[in-house]
Design a protein around this motif. Structure first.
Motif, mmCIF file in Angstrom:
data_model
loop_
_atom_site.group_PDB
_atom_site.id
_atom_site.type_symbol
_atom_site.label_atom_id
_atom_site.label_comp_id
_atom_site.label_asym_id
_atom_site.label_seq_id
_atom_site.Cartn_x
_atom_site.Cartn_y
_atom_site.Cartn_z
ATOM 1 N N PHE A 1 12.667 5.547 -0.634
ATOM 2 C CA PHE A 1 13.332 5.585 -1.936
ATOM 3 C C PHE A 1 12.524 6.411 -2.941
ATOM 4 O O PHE A 1 13.092 7.120 -3.770
ATOM 5 N N ARG A 2 11.201 6.323 -2.853
ATOM 6 C CA ARG A 2 10.374 7.146 -3.739
ATOM 7 C C ARG A 2 10.647 8.629 -3.491
ATOM 8 O O ARG A 2 10.831 9.405 -4.449
ATOM 9 N N ALA A 3 10.671 9.026 -2.229
ATOM 10 C CA ALA A 3 10.895 10.437 -1.882
ATOM 11 C C ALA A 3 12.247 10.919 -2.400
ATOM 12 O O ALA A 3 12.373 12.048 -2.909
ATOM 13 N N MET A 4 13.275 10.074 -2.265
ATOM 14 C CA MET A 4 14.612 10.461 -2.725
ATOM 15 C C MET A 4 14.650 10.627 -4.244
ATOM 16 O O MET A 4 15.178 11.613 -4.769
ATOM 17 N N LEU A 5 14.086 9.649 -4.956
ATOM 18 C CA LEU A 5 14.171 9.665 -6.417
ATOM 19 C C LEU A 5 13.291 10.743 -7.049
ATOM 20 O O LEU A 5 13.667 11.350 -8.058
ATOM 21 N N GLU A 6 12.122 10.982 -6.451
ATOM 22 C CA GLU A 6 11.197 11.940 -7.066
ATOM 23 C C GLU A 6 11.641 13.385 -6.894
ATOM 24 O O GLU A 6 11.053 14.283 -7.496
ATOM 25 N N ARG A 7 12.665 13.607 -6.073
ATOM 26 C CA ARG A 7 13.231 14.962 -5.989
ATOM 27 C C ARG A 7 14.072 15.288 -7.220
ATOM 28 O O ARG A 7 14.428 16.437 -7.438
ATOM 29 N N LEU A 8 14.388 14.276 -7.987
ATOM 30 C CA LEU A 8 15.275 14.445 -9.130
ATOM 31 C C LEU A 8 14.480 14.513 -10.429
ATOM 32 O O LEU A 8 13.654 13.642 -10.709
ATOM 33 N N PRO A 9 14.723 15.510 -11.248
ATOM 34 C CA PRO A 9 13.997 15.614 -12.526
ATOM 35 C C PRO A 9 14.322 14.473 -13.483
ATOM 36 O O PRO A 9 13.557 14.214 -14.415
ATOM 37 N N SER A 10 15.439 13.771 -13.238
ATOM 38 C CA SER A 10 15.841 12.690 -14.139
ATOM 39 C C SER A 10 15.154 11.361 -13.804
ATOM 40 O O SER A 10 15.309 10.385 -14.533
ATOM 41 N N MET A 11 14.380 11.322 -12.703
ATOM 42 C CA MET A 11 13.748 10.079 -12.265
ATOM 43 C C MET A 11 12.234 10.261 -12.112
ATOM 44 O O MET A 11 11.759 11.314 -11.694
ATOM 45 N N GLU A 12 11.495 9.189 -12.426
ATOM 46 C CA GLU A 12 10.048 9.178 -12.214
ATOM 47 C C GLU A 12 9.651 7.801 -11.680
ATOM 48 O O GLU A 12 9.879 6.778 -12.342
ATOM 49 N N VAL A 13 9.076 7.757 -10.485
ATOM 50 C CA VAL A 13 8.611 6.488 -9.913
ATOM 51 C C VAL A 13 7.201 6.239 -10.439
ATOM 52 O O VAL A 13 6.265 6.976 -10.116
ATOM 53 N N VAL A 14 7.058 5.205 -11.253
ATOM 54 C CA VAL A 14 5.764 4.955 -11.915
ATOM 55 C C VAL A 14 4.862 4.040 -11.106
ATOM 56 O O VAL A 14 3.641 4.027 -11.319
ATOM 57 N N ALA A 15 5.436 3.249 -10.182
ATOM 58 C CA ALA A 15 4.603 2.325 -9.405
ATOM 59 C C ALA A 15 5.423 1.721 -8.276
ATOM 60 O O ALA A 15 6.657 1.818 -8.252
ATOM 61 N N GLU A 16 4.710 1.089 -7.335
ATOM 62 C CA GLU A 16 5.335 0.365 -6.235
ATOM 63 C C GLU A 16 4.728 -1.031 -6.158
ATOM 64 O O GLU A 16 3.624 -1.265 -6.650
ATOM 65 N N ALA A 17 5.463 -1.939 -5.516
ATOM 66 C CA ALA A 17 4.953 -3.300 -5.307
ATOM 67 C C ALA A 17 5.421 -3.773 -3.933
ATOM 68 O O ALA A 17 6.541 -3.487 -3.519
ATOM 69 N N SER A 18 4.551 -4.490 -3.218
ATOM 70 C CA SER A 18 4.885 -4.946 -1.870
ATOM 71 C C SER A 18 5.094 -6.453 -1.785
ATOM 72 O O SER A 18 5.486 -6.969 -0.741
ATOM 73 N N THR A 19 4.832 -7.173 -2.872
ATOM 74 C CA THR A 19 5.067 -8.621 -2.917
ATOM 75 C C THR A 19 5.778 -8.978 -4.214
ATOM 76 O O THR A 19 5.810 -8.178 -5.158
ATOM 77 N N LYS B 1 13.551 12.515 -21.441
ATOM 78 C CA LYS B 1 12.486 12.080 -20.546
ATOM 79 C C LYS B 1 13.099 11.438 -19.300
ATOM 80 O O LYS B 1 14.174 10.843 -19.371
ATOM 81 N N PRO B 2 12.424 11.551 -18.155
ATOM 82 C CA PRO B 2 12.958 10.928 -16.942
ATOM 83 C C PRO B 2 12.960 9.402 -17.044
ATOM 84 O O PRO B 2 12.170 8.808 -17.781
ATOM 85 N N ILE B 3 13.863 8.774 -16.298
ATOM 86 C CA ILE B 3 13.934 7.314 -16.244
ATOM 87 C C ILE B 3 12.780 6.811 -15.374
ATOM 88 O O ILE B 3 12.624 7.228 -14.229
ATOM 89 N N ARG B 4 11.973 5.931 -15.924
ATOM 90 C CA ARG B 4 10.779 5.422 -15.231
ATOM 91 C C ARG B 4 11.183 4.240 -14.344
ATOM 92 O O ARG B 4 11.706 3.242 -14.829
ATOM 93 N N VAL B 5 10.894 4.354 -13.049
ATOM 94 C CA VAL B 5 11.359 3.376 -12.069
ATOM 95 C C VAL B 5 10.182 2.727 -11.337
ATOM 96 O O VAL B 5 9.217 3.400 -10.969
ATOM 97 N N LEU B 6 10.270 1.415 -11.144
ATOM 98 C CA LEU B 6 9.332 0.667 -10.312
ATOM 99 C C LEU B 6 10.078 0.225 -9.057
ATOM 100 O O LEU B 6 11.185 -0.315 -9.142
ATOM 101 N N ILE B 7 9.498 0.466 -7.876
ATOM 102 C CA ILE B 7 10.113 0.087 -6.606
ATOM 103 C C ILE B 7 9.345 -1.075 -5.999
ATOM 104 O O ILE B 7 8.133 -0.968 -5.757
#
Length: 211
Positions: free
Chosen positions: A23-41, A6-12
């Protein structure tokens, strides 16, 4: 990929929208990575971590509501196994020391290459630490430096703010003589000769911030 494929689940977490999107665009091009959410604070980072339980958190050090080190501590209090990578523009030895002491597993600068970032995420996901040589050198320098007391740090930050000895004495409710003693200790521990050099060194190392 994780051991189960399964891809590594990442929060940015970063206060700048374009940085998060980059960073989301870079990581989501990779099948080994999945960006599950973002935070601004910082608080949103804590909330999103609790909600999504990502495998790895990419965290900046500066947010409008709190510093990244505080967020690291708050997350680690709730989730001891949290795997956090500091991803920032700040390379001061104090920033590095405080971040890793709080429980971050890695410290990267934002000019990192995609290959280096992905390698670091994979290592941290496996439970390893990831500290590049340049960062490790600054950490070693910080560890070898004399420790400033809390009061000395207060005095140093007021020096950076442009306060005179008399004003510092009033701010901290101590005598000018005591302030002079603290200033001398600060200069000695930082290895500088005057207040201007002390302020410059404090800003460079991350011991204080402007504004």
């Amino acid at each position: 990929m994780t051991p189960k494929g399964k891809p590594i689940r990442v929060l940015i977490a970063d206060d700048q929208h374009l940085v998060r999107q980059g960073f989301r665009a870079m990581l989501e091009r990779l099948p080994s990575m999945e960006v599950v959410a973002e935070a601004s604070t910082g608080r949103e980072a804590i909330e999103q971590y609790a909600r999504h339980r990502p495998d790895v958190l990419l965290l900046d050090l500066r947010f409008p509501d709190m510093c990244g080190v505080e967020a690291i501590r708050a997350i680690r209090e709730q989730f001891l196994i949290a795997r956090i990578i500091v991803l920032t523009t700040y390379d001061g030895d104090e920033d590095i020391y405080q971040s890793l002491s709080a429980g971050a597993k890695a410290y990267l600068l934002k000019d990192v290459t995609l290959e280096e970032l992905v390698d670091c995420v994979a290592k941290v996901h496996r439970g390893q630490t990831c500290v590049p040589p340049a960062v490790a050198a600054k950490l070693a320098e910080r560890t070898a430096s004399p420790e400033l007391t809390e009061r000395e740090l207060e005095v140093l930050r007021l020096i950076v703010a442009g306060r005179s000895n008399k004003e510092i004495a009033g701010d901290l409710a101590i005598t000018e003589g005591t302030v002079k003693t603290h200033v001398n200790h600060v200069l000695d521990k930082l290895g500088v000769h005057d207040r201007t050099q002390a302020a410059t060194t404090a800003l460079k190392r991350g011991l204080a911030r402007m504004g």
